[in-house]
Design an enzyme around this catalytic site. Structure first.
Site, mmCIF file in Angstrom:
data_model
loop_
_atom_site.group_PDB
_atom_site.id
_atom_site.type_symbol
_atom_site.label_atom_id
_atom_site.label_comp_id
_atom_site.label_asym_id
_atom_site.label_seq_id
_atom_site.Cartn_x
_atom_site.Cartn_y
_atom_site.Cartn_z
ATOM 1 N N TRP A 1 0.769 -1.220 -0.126
ATOM 2 C CA TRP A 1 -0.007 0.129 -0.135
ATOM 3 C C TRP A 1 0.881 1.271 0.074
ATOM 4 C CZ3 TRP A 1 1.881 2.538 4.158
ATOM 5 C CH2 TRP A 1 2.376 1.609 5.253
ATOM 6 N N PRO B 1 -3.418 -6.164 -5.692
ATOM 7 C CA PRO B 1 -2.869 -4.995 -4.668
ATOM 8 C C PRO B 1 -3.367 -5.120 -3.341
ATOM 9 C CG PRO B 1 -4.983 -4.290 -5.826
ATOM 10 C CD PRO B 1 -4.789 -5.831 -6.468
ATOM 11 N N GLY C 1 6.542 -6.292 -0.534
ATOM 12 C CA GLY C 1 5.987 -6.184 0.705
ATOM 13 C C GLY C 1 6.742 -6.549 1.905
ATOM 14 N N SER C 2 6.159 -7.149 2.872
ATOM 15 C CA SER C 2 7.071 -7.180 4.110
ATOM 16 C C SER C 2 7.938 -8.480 3.730
ATOM 17 C CB SER C 2 6.204 -7.585 5.323
ATOM 18 O OG SER C 2 5.182 -8.458 5.123
ATOM 19 N N GLU D 1 10.514 -8.138 -3.333
ATOM 20 C CA GLU D 1 11.131 -6.761 -3.191
ATOM 21 C C GLU D 1 10.677 -6.729 -1.691
ATOM 22 O OE1 GLU D 1 13.293 -4.960 -4.457
ATOM 23 O OE2 GLU D 1 13.204 -5.763 -6.645
ATOM 24 N N LEU D 2 11.539 -6.940 -0.283
ATOM 25 C CA LEU D 2 10.833 -7.020 0.945
ATOM 26 C C LEU D 2 11.395 -5.689 1.629
ATOM 27 C CD1 LEU D 2 11.589 -10.894 1.214
ATOM 28 C CD2 LEU D 2 9.658 -9.501 0.396
ATOM 29 N N GLU E 1 12.104 -2.695 11.016
ATOM 30 C CA GLU E 1 11.813 -1.712 10.193
ATOM 31 C C GLU E 1 10.614 -0.919 10.746
ATOM 32 O OE1 GLU E 1 9.688 -3.036 6.530
ATOM 33 O OE2 GLU E 1 10.761 -1.861 5.356
HETATM 34 N N1 LIG Z 1 11.773 -3.634 -1.407
HETATM 35 C C1 LIG Z 1 10.962 -2.848 -2.058
HETATM 36 O O1 LIG Z 1 10.970 -2.566 -3.133
HETATM 37 C C2 LIG Z 1 9.689 -2.446 -1.243
HETATM 38 C C3 LIG Z 1 8.780 -1.517 -1.860
HETATM 39 C C4 LIG Z 1 7.587 -1.137 -1.187
HETATM 40 C C5 LIG Z 1 7.212 -1.790 0.004
HETATM 41 N N2 LIG Z 1 8.115 -2.573 0.743
HETATM 42 C C6 LIG Z 1 8.047 -3.305 1.950
HETATM 43 O O2 LIG Z 1 6.743 -3.419 1.971
HETATM 44 C C7 LIG Z 1 6.235 -3.501 3.502
HETATM 45 C C8 LIG Z 1 5.113 -2.653 3.506
HETATM 46 O O3 LIG Z 1 4.047 -2.862 2.785
HETATM 47 P P1 LIG Z 1 2.532 -3.781 3.449
HETATM 48 O O4 LIG Z 1 2.484 -3.563 4.812
HETATM 49 O O5 LIG Z 1 1.587 -3.661 2.389
HETATM 50 O O6 LIG Z 1 3.294 -5.213 3.422
HETATM 51 P P2 LIG Z 1 2.495 -6.702 3.588
HETATM 52 O O7 LIG Z 1 3.548 -7.845 3.377
HETATM 53 O O8 LIG Z 1 1.663 -6.658 4.592
HETATM 54 O O9 LIG Z 1 1.508 -6.808 2.249
HETATM 55 C C9 LIG Z 1 1.951 -6.906 0.995
HETATM 56 C C10 LIG Z 1 0.851 -7.493 -0.068
HETATM 57 O O10 LIG Z 1 0.614 -8.786 0.623
HETATM 58 C C11 LIG Z 1 -0.634 -8.996 0.784
HETATM 59 N N3 LIG Z 1 -0.784 -9.851 2.082
HETATM 60 C C12 LIG Z 1 -0.727 -9.888 3.075
HETATM 61 N N4 LIG Z 1 -0.641 -10.657 4.229
HETATM 62 C C13 LIG Z 1 -0.642 -11.635 3.420
HETATM 63 C C14 LIG Z 1 -0.605 -12.974 3.583
HETATM 64 N N5 LIG Z 1 -0.668 -13.717 4.807
HETATM 65 N N6 LIG Z 1 -0.704 -14.169 2.464
HETATM 66 C C15 LIG Z 1 -0.599 -13.434 1.002
HETATM 67 N N7 LIG Z 1 -0.721 -12.287 1.002
HETATM 68 C C16 LIG Z 1 -0.527 -11.312 2.042
HETATM 69 C C17 LIG Z 1 -1.177 -7.778 1.039
HETATM 70 O O11 LIG Z 1 -2.480 -7.765 1.023
HETATM 71 C C18 LIG Z 1 -0.341 -7.010 0.076
HETATM 72 O O12 LIG Z 1 -1.065 -7.006 -1.015
HETATM 73 C C19 LIG Z 1 7.351 -2.989 4.121
HETATM 74 O O13 LIG Z 1 7.908 -4.005 4.744
HETATM 75 C C20 LIG Z 1 8.373 -2.347 2.865
HETATM 76 O O14 LIG Z 1 9.559 -2.266 3.359
HETATM 77 C C21 LIG Z 1 9.318 -2.960 -0.012
#
Ligand SMILES: NC(=O)c1ccc[n+]([C@@H]2O[C@H](COP(=O)([O-])OP(=O)(O)OC[C@H]3O[C@@H](n4cnc5c(N)ncnc54)[C@H](O)[C@@H]3O)[C@@H](O)[C@H]2O)c1
Ligand SMILES: N[C@@H](CC=O)C(=O)O
Length: 493
Positions: A160, A185, A237-238, A259-260, A390
């Site tokens: 997000w 998304p 994501g995370s 990309e975490l 983080e």
């Molecule tokens: N390395 C990069 O390029 C980059 C860029 C942007 C964000 N990030 C990372 O993203 C994180 C923040 O974003 P966030 O809070 O949306 O991350 P998140 O991992 O919670 O969510 C990312 C995506 O995964 C989905 N998701 C969540 N839980 C899930 C599950 N149990 N099973 C499957 N899918 C699931 C979410 O709906 C979302 O679409 C931070 O750690 C940040 O550093 C990394």
């Protein structure tokens, strides 16, 4: 006033999934509300698709793949460039949608639309350069070489914090390579993704090539990961969720790009002007209210300039304005939700309880329940959460160090390895530290490091693979080796 009335083009606000060129509701009548994090107001609702509907999106992407991959690269390029033009033409509406659902200040949202669009243009062009190679043959009368072919259907799961650019950096690369995509998304920010789908359709991107599915995240991801027809999974994501998806992709042996999270060190050498370095560190820490994978989480300053640096940092930080991103002159919008505020507060409390000094950051000044005022902590140490986690919040932690070897050890003392910043003008120090840092990206004397031409990505637990640059498209290409034998008189070729 509803959200669509705020847009010049109300059709950019969609409250349906987009599968096979059709706006789709959920068969099970499940839905999710989407909120403005600045006001708590409900912006709209999105349907949750049922697992059989996610499978139907794979059917659609599979059917579309046959035709999309068969187009010439320059034909795909034309469609992607049309998409790029539409993103630019609709920049104001896209930025407004983004600020409303994500919270970032409107000028930052405009910047992200530009940034996101720039990946579409970049990969539209790169698609024309997916060259194979000729291999000097070791087999008599044979010609050897390689071809580059699209991997197939790619599932793209995005966060997000950058609701548009994290999609285009993946989707444009995949589509330029000849793949079809299914985007999932984040539930907090679906409207930017759905506006992208509307514009993709207007750009002439055929049905089934760009799909946006919505639903329960674990359910959607499992369905996509377990489907053997999905050949690539690209996730931003995370680290926690990235590990889970890597595991879920094992059985079908997918191509996985991750990309975490990050936990960037910001190193300031003894030769630096403390004011210049402090202002740069503020910029590297507080963009997107600290909700950025590149945020400077651990600021490591040489002991000889530490106190002066802290003074300038505090002075610059005090000038930052916090408020609704739709208002003018706002530097920091809200955090994405209340849990993010609670996590930030817990990280600050943990640091203070273990001996850090709170220099600034009065939460009673926060203009709403999802807002977090910028915090400055000094004396941050290894045993504190802020060192390892983080924070994804506007919390800056500063620590003094004595020499280059110590700062290298401190900087690398994290499971993350996405980005690091280094501020010094001493070329020997730059080379030594740059080589010793265990990070995928190192930015020297510059806060800005990203953009379409660069290979973006991390090492250690920050990810696998690279996005952007000349190699970003490789994540979506297979190399096919060929040996043409019995050719007669071609020996020596
Ligand atoms: N390395 C990069 O390029 C980059 C860029 C942007 C964000 N990030 C990372 O993203 C994180 C923040 O974003 P966030 O809070 O949306 O991350 P998140 O991992 O919670 O969510 C990312 C995506 O995964 C989905 N998701 C969540 N839980 C899930 C599950 N149990 N099973 C499957 N899918 C699931 C979410 O709906 C979302 O679409 C931070 O750690 C940040 O550093 C990394
Ligand atoms: N700022 C990053 C996104 C990280 O959250 C980028 O440019 O990709």
């Amino acid at each position: 006033m509803t959200l669509s009335n705020k847009l010049s083009d109300p059709r950019l606000f969609r409250q349906y999934a987009y599968v096979d060129g059709k706006w789709t509701h959920g068969d099970g009548n499940r839905e999710e509300a989407v909120f403005d994090p600045a006001t708590g107001e409900t912006l709209g609702h999105i349907p949750w698709l049922e697992p059989h509907q996610i499978t139907a999106s794979v059917d659609a992407a599979e059917a579309a793949f046959v035709h999309w991959r068969a187009l010439r690269a320059d034909e795909r390029c034309e469609r992607l460039l049309a998409w790029y033009d539409l993103l630019q033409a609709n920049r104001e509406d896209l930025a407004l949608l983004m600020t409303l659902e994500q919270g970032k200040p409107l000028p930052d949202a405009r910047g992200e639309v530009e940034y996101g669009a720039s990946f579409v243009r970049w990969f539209a062009e790169e698609g024309k350069r997916t060259f194979g190679e000729t291999i000097p043959s070791h087999i008599p009368n044979a010609a050897l070489g390689t071809l580059k072919e699209p991997v197939g259907i790619a599932a793209l799961i995005t966060p997000w914090n950058f609701p548009l650019a994290m999609i285009t950096r993946k989707a444009a690369a995949a589509m330029a390579a000849g793949c079809t995509v299914i985007v999932k998304p984040a539930g907090e920010t679906p409207f930017s993704a759905l506006a992208l789908a509307e514009l993709a359709e207007r750009a002439g991107i055929p049905a089934g090539v760009f799909n946006v599915v919505l639903g329960d995240p674990p359910e959607v991801s499992r369905t996509l990961c377990f489907d053997d027809r999905v050949k690539a999974l690209s996730f931003t994501g995370s680290t926690r969720v990235g590990r889970l998806l890597l595991e879920q992709s094992a059985n079908t042996v997918k191509r996985v790009s991750l990309e975490l999270g990050g936990n960037a060190p910001f190193i300031v050498g003894p030769d630096m002007d403390p004011r210049e370095a402090a202002f740069a560190a503020v910029a590297a820490k507080f963009q997107t209210a600290g909700q950025d994978c590149l945020a400077a989480d651990r600021i490591l300053v040489h002991e000889s300039i530490h106190d002066e640096f802290v003074e300038h940092f505090a002075e610059r930080m005090a000038a930052l304005t916090v408020g609704n991103g739709l208002e003018s002159e706002i530097d920091l919008g809200p955090l994405i939700h209340r849990q993010a505020v609670e996590k930030a507060a817990a990280i600050v409390d943990d640091a203070i309880s273990k001996g850090a000094t709170l220099v600034a950051g009065d939460q009673s000044q926060a203009p709403g329940e999802n807002f977090f005022m910028p915090v400055l902590l000094t004396g941050v140490t290894h045993d504190m959460k802020i060192w390892h986690e983080e924070s994804f919040a506007p919390v800056a932690g500063i620590t003094a160090y004595a020499d280059d070897d110590q700062v290298i050890e401190m900087a690398n003392d994290t499971e993350y390895g996405l980005a690091a910043y280094l501020y010094t003008h001493d070329i020997r120090r730059i080379w030594k530290i740059l080589r010793a840092l265990e990070f995928g990206m190192v930015s020297v004397n510059s806060v800005k490091m990203t953009g379409p031409p660069v290979p973006f990505g991390g090492v250690k637990h920050s990810g696998l693979g690279r996005e952007g640059g000349v190699t970003g498209i490789d994540e979506y290409l297979e190399t096919k080796y060929y040996c043409l034998g019995a050719l007669g008189s071609v020996s020596g070729s």
